[in-house]
Design an enzyme around this catalytic site. Sequence first.
Site, PDB file in Angstrom:
ATOM      1  N   CYS A   7       0.855  -1.187   0.000  1.00 13.66           N
ATOM      2  CA  CYS A   7       0.000   0.000   0.000  1.00 13.66           C
ATOM      3  C   CYS A   7       0.891   1.238   0.000  1.00 13.66           C
ATOM      4  CB  CYS A   7      -0.882  -0.026   1.253  1.00 13.66           C
ATOM      5  SG  CYS A   7      -1.971   1.395   1.404  1.00 13.66           S
ATOM      6  N   HIS A  29      -9.009  -4.102  -1.738  1.00 10.82           N
ATOM      7  CA  HIS A  29      -8.023  -3.289  -0.997  1.00 10.82           C
ATOM      8  C   HIS A  29      -8.407  -1.806  -1.036  1.00 10.82           C
ATOM      9  CE1 HIS A  29      -3.670  -2.192   0.091  1.00 10.82           C
ATOM     10  NE2 HIS A  29      -4.210  -1.048  -0.260  1.00 10.82           N
ATOM     11  N   GLU A  30      -8.722  -1.312  -2.232  1.00 10.46           N
ATOM     12  CA  GLU A  30      -9.039   0.120  -2.357  1.00 10.46           C
ATOM     13  C   GLU A  30     -10.368   0.446  -1.682  1.00 10.46           C
ATOM     14  OE1 GLU A  30      -6.634   1.853  -3.129  1.00 10.46           O
ATOM     15  OE2 GLU A  30      -5.438   0.321  -4.104  1.00 10.46           O
ATOM     16  N   HIS A  67     -10.137   1.113   1.971  1.00 13.07           N
ATOM     17  CA  HIS A  67      -9.679   2.466   2.343  1.00 13.07           C
ATOM     18  C   HIS A  67     -10.863   3.404   2.596  1.00 13.07           C
ATOM     19  CE1 HIS A  67      -5.323   2.499   2.070  1.00 13.07           C
ATOM     20  NE2 HIS A  67      -5.342   1.908   0.888  1.00 13.07           N
TER      21      HIS A  67
HETATM   22 ZN    ZN Z   1      -3.715   0.975   0.055  1.00 15.78          ZN
END
Ligand code: ZN
Length: 177
Positions: free
Chosen positions: A98, A140-141, A144
């Site tokens: 990341c 993953h995004e 966030h």
């Molecule tokens: Zn990330």
Amino acid sequence: MIRKLKYYGDPVLRQLCKPVEAITDEIRELVRDMLETMEAHHALGLAAPQVGVLLRVFVGCVEYEDEKGEVHAGKPWVYINPTLKNPSEMLVERSEGCLSVPKLYLAIPRPMSVVIEAMDVEGNLFTRECTGYLARNVLHENDHLNGVLFFDWLKGKRRSEVEPHLRLIKAHYSKKS
Ligand code: ZN
């Protein structure tokens, strides 16, 4: 414009992002800048909180993972107000990193496939079926946008082993900003 990245330790990375209400010039500029920032860092994805904006927007350029497990990047996709559906029960573990947590690469278990619905920067709704590393990329995004970071998925000893590295990042980047 390449925007300044936020790093682990910055509370902005732990907030819940708000939906985008309308595609305004401000949103178009944010998306343009995020694409430029992702490209400048040779990253596969970038979410708005990583540039300090608490909106449900991310960009990603994973196209697909081939049979050999090689990840192919392609044209970047923009995901506004994404929702995830039908995550596979089957999980796969693979190394990921990341931009906000530099130099830390960890094998993270994630669903093998997921369906994402989102809006592009023209305001068109689309659905994309994601498998392999593309699924990992959007998961993953999307995390966030909910203040979740990739190492949060590790439990017990594996999680605590990450702690010294996280402390170093925090100490290093809090001095800078
Ligand atoms: Zn990330």
